[in-house]
Design a protein around this motif. Structure first.
Motif, PDB file in Angstrom:
ATOM      1  N   HIS A 156      77.404   4.866  11.757  1.00  8.42           N
ATOM      2  CA  HIS A 156      77.946   3.141  11.271  1.00  8.42           C
ATOM      3  C   HIS A 156      76.966   2.626  11.679  1.00  8.42           C
ATOM      4  O   HIS A 156      76.594   1.402  10.798  1.00  8.42           O
ATOM      5  CB  HIS A 156      79.612   2.608  11.332  1.00  8.42           C
ATOM      6  CG  HIS A 156      79.519   1.942  10.066  1.00  8.42           C
ATOM      7  ND1 HIS A 156      79.886   0.606  10.999  1.00  8.42           N
ATOM      8  CD2 HIS A 156      79.591   1.634   8.550  1.00  8.42           C
ATOM      9  CE1 HIS A 156      79.817  -0.481   9.477  1.00  8.42           C
ATOM     10  NE2 HIS A 156      79.706   0.152   8.657  1.00  8.42           N
ATOM     11  N   CYS A 157      76.846   2.510  13.055  1.00  4.61           N
ATOM     12  CA  CYS A 157      76.008   1.139  14.144  1.00  4.61           C
ATOM     13  C   CYS A 157      74.965   1.672  14.211  1.00  4.61           C
ATOM     14  O   CYS A 157      74.469   1.083  14.811  1.00  4.61           O
ATOM     15  CB  CYS A 157      76.921   0.844  14.749  1.00  4.61           C
ATOM     16  SG  CYS A 157      77.320   1.545  16.465  1.00  4.61           S
ATOM     17  N   LYS A 158      74.584   3.223  14.169  1.00  2.42           N
ATOM     18  CA  LYS A 158      73.852   4.185  14.213  1.00  2.42           C
ATOM     19  C   LYS A 158      73.387   3.464  16.434  1.00  2.42           C
ATOM     20  O   LYS A 158      72.687   3.717  16.814  1.00  2.42           O
ATOM     21  CB  LYS A 158      72.094   3.151  14.277  1.00  2.42           C
ATOM     22  CG  LYS A 158      71.758   3.137  12.425  1.00  2.42           C
ATOM     23  CD  LYS A 158      72.219   4.287  12.099  1.00  2.42           C
ATOM     24  CE  LYS A 158      72.321   4.398  10.689  1.00  2.42           C
ATOM     25  NZ  LYS A 158      72.127   5.776  10.032  1.00  2.42           N
ATOM     26  N   GLY A 159      74.683   4.202  16.694  1.00  2.00           N
ATOM     27  CA  GLY A 159      74.536   3.762  18.821  1.00  2.00           C
ATOM     28  C   GLY A 159      74.925   2.573  18.763  1.00  2.00           C
ATOM     29  O   GLY A 159      74.802   2.115  20.408  1.00  2.00           O
ATOM     30  N   ASN A 160      74.635   1.198  18.078  1.00  2.00           N
ATOM     31  CA  ASN A 160      74.195  -0.288  18.540  1.00  2.00           C
ATOM     32  C   ASN A 160      75.234  -0.266  19.190  1.00  2.00           C
ATOM     33  O   ASN A 160      75.826  -1.262  20.075  1.00  2.00           O
ATOM     34  CB  ASN A 160      73.853  -0.992  17.823  1.00  2.00           C
ATOM     35  CG  ASN A 160      74.006  -2.156  18.270  1.00  2.00           C
ATOM     36  OD1 ASN A 160      73.174  -2.358  19.543  1.00  2.00           O
ATOM     37  ND2 ASN A 160      74.145  -3.042  17.231  1.00  2.00           N
ATOM     38  N   GLY A 161      76.572  -0.627  18.365  1.00  2.00           N
ATOM     39  CA  GLY A 161      78.022  -0.614  18.630  1.00  2.00           C
ATOM     40  C   GLY A 161      78.225  -2.039  18.610  1.00  2.00           C
ATOM     41  O   GLY A 161      79.765  -2.581  18.648  1.00  2.00           O
ATOM     42  N   GLY A 162      77.455  -2.554  17.536  1.00  5.39           N
ATOM     43  CA  GLY A 162      78.265  -4.249  16.578  1.00  5.39           C
ATOM     44  C   GLY A 162      77.380  -4.489  15.784  1.00  5.39           C
ATOM     45  O   GLY A 162      77.163  -2.891  14.989  1.00  5.39           O
ATOM     46  N   LYS A 163      77.842  -5.157  14.881  1.00  5.37           N
ATOM     47  CA  LYS A 163      77.883  -5.563  12.873  1.00  5.37           C
ATOM     48  C   LYS A 163      76.122  -5.534  13.547  1.00  5.37           C
ATOM     49  O   LYS A 163      75.521  -6.281  13.998  1.00  5.37           O
ATOM     50  CB  LYS A 163      78.703  -6.028  12.676  1.00  5.37           C
ATOM     51  CG  LYS A 163      80.501  -5.722  12.975  1.00  5.37           C
ATOM     52  CD  LYS A 163      80.916  -7.609  12.305  1.00  5.37           C
ATOM     53  CE  LYS A 163      82.469  -6.585  11.871  1.00  5.37           C
ATOM     54  NZ  LYS A 163      83.127  -7.955  11.620  1.00  5.37           N
ATOM     55  N   PRO A 164      75.760  -5.023  11.799  1.00  5.94           N
ATOM     56  CA  PRO A 164      74.090  -6.118  11.614  1.00  5.94           C
ATOM     57  C   PRO A 164      73.702  -7.216  12.190  1.00  5.94           C
ATOM     58  O   PRO A 164      74.991  -8.514  11.558  1.00  5.94           O
ATOM     59  CB  PRO A 164      74.084  -5.876  10.676  1.00  5.94           C
ATOM     60  CG  PRO A 164      75.044  -4.533   9.804  1.00  5.94           C
ATOM     61  CD  PRO A 164      76.083  -4.625  10.870  1.00  5.94           C
ATOM     62  N   GLY A 165      72.510  -7.608  12.680  1.00  2.00           N
ATOM     63  CA  GLY A 165      72.947  -9.241  13.234  1.00  2.00           C
ATOM     64  C   GLY A 165      73.302  -9.364  14.446  1.00  2.00           C
ATOM     65  O   GLY A 165      73.416 -10.012  14.848  1.00  2.00           O
ATOM     66  N   THR A 166      74.189  -8.600  15.083  1.00  2.00           N
ATOM     67  CA  THR A 166      74.797  -9.446  15.787  1.00  2.00           C
ATOM     68  C   THR A 166      73.848  -8.878  16.934  1.00  2.00           C
ATOM     69  O   THR A 166      73.735  -7.783  17.264  1.00  2.00           O
ATOM     70  CB  THR A 166      76.922  -9.129  16.262  1.00  2.00           C
ATOM     71  OG1 THR A 166      76.907  -7.492  16.489  1.00  2.00           O
ATOM     72  CG2 THR A 166      77.274  -9.658  15.323  1.00  2.00           C
ATOM     73  N   LYS A 192      84.544   0.513  16.789  1.00  2.00           N
ATOM     74  CA  LYS A 192      85.132  -0.214  17.918  1.00  2.00           C
ATOM     75  C   LYS A 192      83.982  -0.298  19.173  1.00  2.00           C
ATOM     76  O   LYS A 192      84.551  -1.291  20.268  1.00  2.00           O
ATOM     77  CB  LYS A 192      86.134  -0.144  18.819  1.00  2.00           C
ATOM     78  CG  LYS A 192      87.401   0.271  17.931  1.00  2.00           C
ATOM     79  CD  LYS A 192      87.686  -0.418  16.976  1.00  2.00           C
ATOM     80  CE  LYS A 192      88.205   0.344  15.826  1.00  2.00           C
ATOM     81  NZ  LYS A 192      88.815  -0.689  14.455  1.00  2.00           N
ATOM     82  N   GLY A 193      82.795  -1.074  19.120  1.00  2.00           N
ATOM     83  CA  GLY A 193      81.611  -1.161  20.177  1.00  2.00           C
ATOM     84  C   GLY A 193      82.010   0.162  21.124  1.00  2.00           C
ATOM     85  O   GLY A 193      80.987   0.022  21.684  1.00  2.00           O
ATOM     86  N   ASN A 194      82.205   0.791  20.914  1.00  2.00           N
ATOM     87  CA  ASN A 194      82.356   2.444  22.617  1.00  2.00           C
ATOM     88  C   ASN A 194      80.505   3.097  21.606  1.00  2.00           C
ATOM     89  O   ASN A 194      80.350   3.811  22.454  1.00  2.00           O
ATOM     90  CB  ASN A 194      83.387   2.845  22.194  1.00  2.00           C
ATOM     91  CG  ASN A 194      84.394   2.422  22.511  1.00  2.00           C
ATOM     92  OD1 ASN A 194      84.096   1.434  23.958  1.00  2.00           O
ATOM     93  ND2 ASN A 194      85.256   2.921  21.848  1.00  2.00           N
ATOM     94  N   LYS A 195      79.615   3.230  21.498  1.00  2.00           N
ATOM     95  CA  LYS A 195      78.884   3.164  20.035  1.00  2.00           C
ATOM     96  C   LYS A 195      78.951   5.028  20.129  1.00  2.00           C
ATOM     97  O   LYS A 195      77.736   5.580  19.534  1.00  2.00           O
ATOM     98  CB  LYS A 195      77.455   2.478  21.138  1.00  2.00           C
ATOM     99  CG  LYS A 195      77.183   1.830  21.573  1.00  2.00           C
ATOM    100  CD  LYS A 195      76.546   2.115  22.531  1.00  2.00           C
ATOM    101  CE  LYS A 195      76.151   0.528  23.264  1.00  2.00           C
ATOM    102  NZ  LYS A 195      75.031   0.281  24.407  1.00  2.00           N
ATOM    103  N   THR A 196      80.624   5.055  20.103  1.00  2.00           N
ATOM    104  CA  THR A 196      80.391   6.534  19.714  1.00  2.00           C
ATOM    105  C   THR A 196      81.809   7.203  19.339  1.00  2.00           C
ATOM    106  O   THR A 196      82.669   5.655  19.478  1.00  2.00           O
ATOM    107  CB  THR A 196      80.075   7.891  21.150  1.00  2.00           C
ATOM    108  OG1 THR A 196      80.767   7.439  22.107  1.00  2.00           O
ATOM    109  CG2 THR A 196      78.977   7.372  21.774  1.00  2.00           C
ATOM    110  N   VAL A 197      81.957   8.239  18.324  1.00  2.00           N
ATOM    111  CA  VAL A 197      83.095   8.723  17.833  1.00  2.00           C
ATOM    112  C   VAL A 197      82.798  10.041  18.019  1.00  2.00           C
ATOM    113  O   VAL A 197      82.609  10.818  17.873  1.00  2.00           O
ATOM    114  CB  VAL A 197      83.575   7.731  16.159  1.00  2.00           C
ATOM    115  CG1 VAL A 197      83.087   6.857  15.984  1.00  2.00           C
ATOM    116  CG2 VAL A 197      81.829   8.870  15.823  1.00  2.00           C
TER     117      VAL A 197
END
Length: 407
Positions: free
Chosen positions: A139-149, A201-206
């Protein structure tokens, strides 16, 4: 000359105090202000923290030298260059362990012990596993945050990725060390809760489930590693970890293994040892029965060993090569009841005669002794007593102790 003596004043020592004097002062101050000895005294707790912080700096030669030259706030006032900033400007942001968030690390490989039988190693085996691992959040491509954050400096560690930990070291001493910050997982950065990716949840992995097919080759061996490269946990922008199965062979009831050779014990009767035999003696690891023939006159003695070439383990690293099979014979003697009931005259006619006494000698006495069953492992359990110390004579003069010859 030091530019700031505050930390020395906290410990009550002079700026030119030795390491031993600093350590002694710290121990005295920490014991006097320890929270356990001053329950409810907030000033003592503050004092204890100040003493620990002062000792942490002054007990480190490099930190003490920097403090003497630039003072407690030397870096903030521009007195001494920050090593993190220096290395970041020279090497593009890498701090090389001098603080700051560490570079991304590869996830740790998972080593999974897998129990197998000797038959599994001899014949090969296929097993299937369902495992759970961590994969980069799609969902976040491993970034951990929402788009633009963008992540902010971790509040807990101040963006350093590490925190100072204290633990009891005995005798009222407090040991301090740097450890990875649990809040940001050592990255120094963290998304605010409302800006974190909803999926990870900001962990970058699931977590994700995966299935693996483990093919154990024919001729595998105890302790062998079978590696699934890249099938383990994932971290953003790093190579995925591997899953490693380590083969653990259980003991076998009939065979022992050494290299690619096998060894088995074959039990035969006394009649077979003397007159020979032709029969199946054991079941091999692939289910085949092995038949051994011993002709009449080929007497088999206890613990005699024969070898069958090419009937050992397969060599998984060399196609078609096999070890050998060693057969060790154990002769099962008749029971006491059978020996008592057997006809002595018939046995005397069939078996070699009894041995004679040793040659007689008139000067040698003969003692009748009794025997009891025992084990050879008991051999050597009786050791000699400690020898008494020899008499010694003092000779203070150091000259040889000689006597005059009688005239």
């Amino acid at each position: 000359m030091v530019v700031d003596s505050k930390l020395y004043d906290v410990l009550g020592v002079a700026p030119d105090a030795s390491d031993a004097e600093i350590k002694k002062a710290y121990k005295k101050q920490s014991l006097a202000n320890h929270p356990d000895k001053n329950p409810g005294d907030e000033s003592a707790q503050v004092r204890f923290q100040e003493v620990s912080a002062a000792y942490e700096t002054l007990s480190d030669p490099d930190a003490r030298s920097a403090y003497d030259r630039y003072g407690e706030d030397g870096n903030a006032q521009g007195g001494a260059p920050d090593m993190d900033d220096l290395f970041a400007s020279m090497f593009g942001g890498s701090s090389f362990g001098f603080g700051g968030p560490p570079p991304p690390r590869r996830a740790q490989d998972a080593v999974i012990p897998y129990t197998v039988s000797l038959e599994d190693l001899f014949n090969g085996k296929t097993a299937h596993f369902s495992l759970e691992k961590n994969v980069v959040c799609s969902h976040c491509k491993g970034n951990g945050g929402k788009p633009g954050t963008h992540p902010k400096d971790c509040v807990t560690c101040g963006g350093k990725g590490r925190v100072l930990e204290q633990r009891q070291a005995g005798n009222g001493m407090i040991a301090q060390s740097m450890a990875q910050c649990n809040e940001c997982k050592g990255t120094g950065k963290k998304f605010r809760e409302k800006e974190a990716c909803k999926k990870c949840k900001g962990n970058k992995t699931v977590p994700a489930k995966t299935r693996l097919r483990l093919d154990i080759p024919r001729g595998a061996y105890n302790g062998q590693h079978i590696v699934f490269e890249g099938e383990g946990d994932q971290l953003p922008e790093t190579k995925p970890a591997s899953i490693i199965f380590e083969l653990k062979q259980t003991p076998h009831a009939s065979f022992e293994v050494n290299g690619i050779d096998l060894c088995a014990v074959v039990h035969i009767t006394l009649l077979e040892a003397l007159q020979g035999f032709s029969r199946t003696v054991l079941t091999h690891l692939d289910g085949r029965r092995l038949k051994v023939t011993k002709n009449k006159g080929d007497v088999v003695r206890p613990n005699q060993v024969d070898v069958v070439r090419g009937e050992g383990m397969y060599d998984s690293h060399s196609r078609g090569r096999r070890g050998d099979l060693y057969l060790r014979y154990e002769v099962d003697f008749p029971t006491n009841d059978w020996a008592k009931s057997a006809d002595e005259k018939s046995l005397s006619e069939l078996l070699p005669p009894r041995r004679d006494d040793l040659p007689e000698d008139e000067d040698v006495s003969i003692d009748n002794v009794s025997t009891k069953p025992s084990e050879l492992t008991n051999f050597g359990t009786n050791q000699r007593s400690r020898a008494p110390e020899e008499d010694t004579y003092d000779n203070p003069g150091g000259e040889p102790n000689v006597q005059c010859a009688q005239q």
